[in-house]
Design an enzyme around this catalytic site. Structure first.
Site, mmCIF file in Angstrom:
data_model
loop_
_atom_site.group_PDB
_atom_site.id
_atom_site.type_symbol
_atom_site.label_atom_id
_atom_site.label_comp_id
_atom_site.label_asym_id
_atom_site.label_seq_id
_atom_site.Cartn_x
_atom_site.Cartn_y
_atom_site.Cartn_z
ATOM 1 C CG ASP A 38 -3.985 4.790 2.810
ATOM 2 O OD1 ASP A 38 -2.866 4.788 2.250
ATOM 3 O OD2 ASP A 38 -4.622 3.744 3.073
ATOM 4 C CB ILE A 39 -8.632 2.745 0.955
ATOM 5 C CG1 ILE A 39 -10.076 2.303 0.847
ATOM 6 C CG2 ILE A 39 -7.673 1.556 0.986
ATOM 7 C CD1 ILE A 39 -10.408 1.635 -0.486
ATOM 8 C CG ASN A 96 6.537 2.599 1.874
ATOM 9 O OD1 ASN A 96 7.377 2.778 2.760
ATOM 10 N ND2 ASN A 96 5.246 2.527 2.133
ATOM 11 C CD GLU A 104 0.759 -2.733 0.556
ATOM 12 O OE1 GLU A 104 -0.341 -2.210 0.339
ATOM 13 O OE2 GLU A 104 1.096 -3.192 1.664
ATOM 14 C CB VAL A 105 -0.010 1.519 -5.060
ATOM 15 C CG1 VAL A 105 -0.621 2.130 -6.321
ATOM 16 C CG2 VAL A 105 -1.092 0.865 -4.207
ATOM 17 C CG HIS A 109 2.084 6.295 -3.052
ATOM 18 N ND1 HIS A 109 2.426 5.309 -3.955
ATOM 19 C CD2 HIS A 109 2.049 5.695 -1.834
ATOM 20 C CE1 HIS A 109 2.582 4.164 -3.311
ATOM 21 N NE2 HIS A 109 2.384 4.383 -2.025
ATOM 22 C CG HIS A 111 2.158 6.767 2.741
ATOM 23 N ND1 HIS A 111 1.083 5.929 2.935
ATOM 24 C CD2 HIS A 111 2.966 6.137 1.854
ATOM 25 C CE1 HIS A 111 1.235 4.831 2.204
ATOM 26 N NE2 HIS A 111 2.374 4.932 1.536
HETATM 27 P P1 AMP Z 1 2.502 1.674 -0.368
HETATM 28 O O1 AMP Z 1 2.720 0.443 0.446
HETATM 29 O O2 AMP Z 1 3.411 2.804 0.024
HETATM 30 O O3 AMP Z 1 2.509 1.381 -1.850
HETATM 31 O O4 AMP Z 1 1.062 2.207 0.024
HETATM 32 C C1 AMP Z 1 -0.077 2.024 -0.739
HETATM 33 C C2 AMP Z 1 -1.214 2.630 0.038
HETATM 34 O O5 AMP Z 1 -2.319 2.754 -0.835
HETATM 35 C C3 AMP Z 1 -1.686 1.811 1.239
HETATM 36 O O6 AMP Z 1 -1.583 2.609 2.427
HETATM 37 C C4 AMP Z 1 -3.143 1.484 0.890
HETATM 38 O O7 AMP Z 1 -3.993 1.487 2.014
HETATM 39 C C5 AMP Z 1 -3.491 2.582 -0.099
HETATM 40 N N1 AMP Z 1 -4.560 2.271 -1.026
HETATM 41 C C6 AMP Z 1 -4.704 1.150 -1.789
HETATM 42 N N2 AMP Z 1 -5.800 1.236 -2.551
HETATM 43 C C7 AMP Z 1 -6.352 2.451 -2.293
HETATM 44 C C8 AMP Z 1 -7.502 3.133 -2.769
HETATM 45 N N3 AMP Z 1 -8.326 2.586 -3.682
HETATM 46 N N4 AMP Z 1 -7.777 4.364 -2.274
HETATM 47 C C9 AMP Z 1 -6.967 4.917 -1.349
HETATM 48 N N5 AMP Z 1 -5.871 4.331 -0.868
HETATM 49 C C10 AMP Z 1 -5.566 3.107 -1.323
#
Ligand code: AMP
Length: 127
Positions: A38-39, A96, A104-105, A109, A111
């Site tokens: 994770d970034i 999530n 968010e994405v 996925h 975690h």
């Molecule tokens: P979620 O809120 O479960 O959708 O989590 C999305 C996760 O993606 C967050 O923990 C971010 O820090 C992570 N994230 C967003 N962009 C990147 C990226 N380019 N590389 C790695 N992790 C990312």
């Protein structure tokens, strides 16, 4: 079958990571899954495991993915945790889904968090 779920966005950030358009620190890849750091890590170890297939969320994945994709993906989640050395101390696997889940994405996925005592599962809940 309609699911009421949003359509998959081919340009979401994890789709771009899968296509190699955006760099990632990969720790594992196989036929069904890719894992990378994770970034913005929330624990000493914070890795994301994603299916290669285009699924928005767990709701989408559990509805549409094949048995082979589901089995391969969840085996990879356990394998990644093992390969990261998380089994002895324990770890947390979390996904999530949607706005109330804080997603968010919009590419499914999981975690993986580890490397310290992680505390309560859901912040703000008493008892
Ligand atoms: P979620 O809120 O479960 O959708 O989590 C999305 C996760 O993606 C967050 O923990 C971010 O820090 C992570 N994230 C967003 N962009 C990147 C990226 N380019 N590389 C790695 N992790 C990312």
């Amino acid at each position: 079958m309609t699911t009421g779920l949003p359509p998959y966005d081919e340009n979401n950030i994890f789709a771009r990571i899968l296509r190699g358009e955006i760099p990632s620190k990969r720790v594992h890849e196989d036929e069904h899954a890719v894992a990378f750091h994770d970034i913005n890590p929330q624990a000493p170890v914070h890795v994301l495991v994603i299916p290669r297939g285009a699924y928005v969320s767990l709701a989408d994945f559990s509805t549409k993915a094949s048995d082979a994709e589901i089995a391969g993906f969840w085996r990879a989640v356990g394998q990644v945790a093992r390969e990261l050395g998380l089994e002895s101390g324990g770890y947390r696997a979390l996904t999530n889904m949607g706005p109330e889940g804080g997603q968010e994405v919009p590419h499914f996925h999981v975690h993986l968090f580890g490397g310290r005592r992680l505390g309560r599962m859901v912040p703000g809940v008493q008892g």
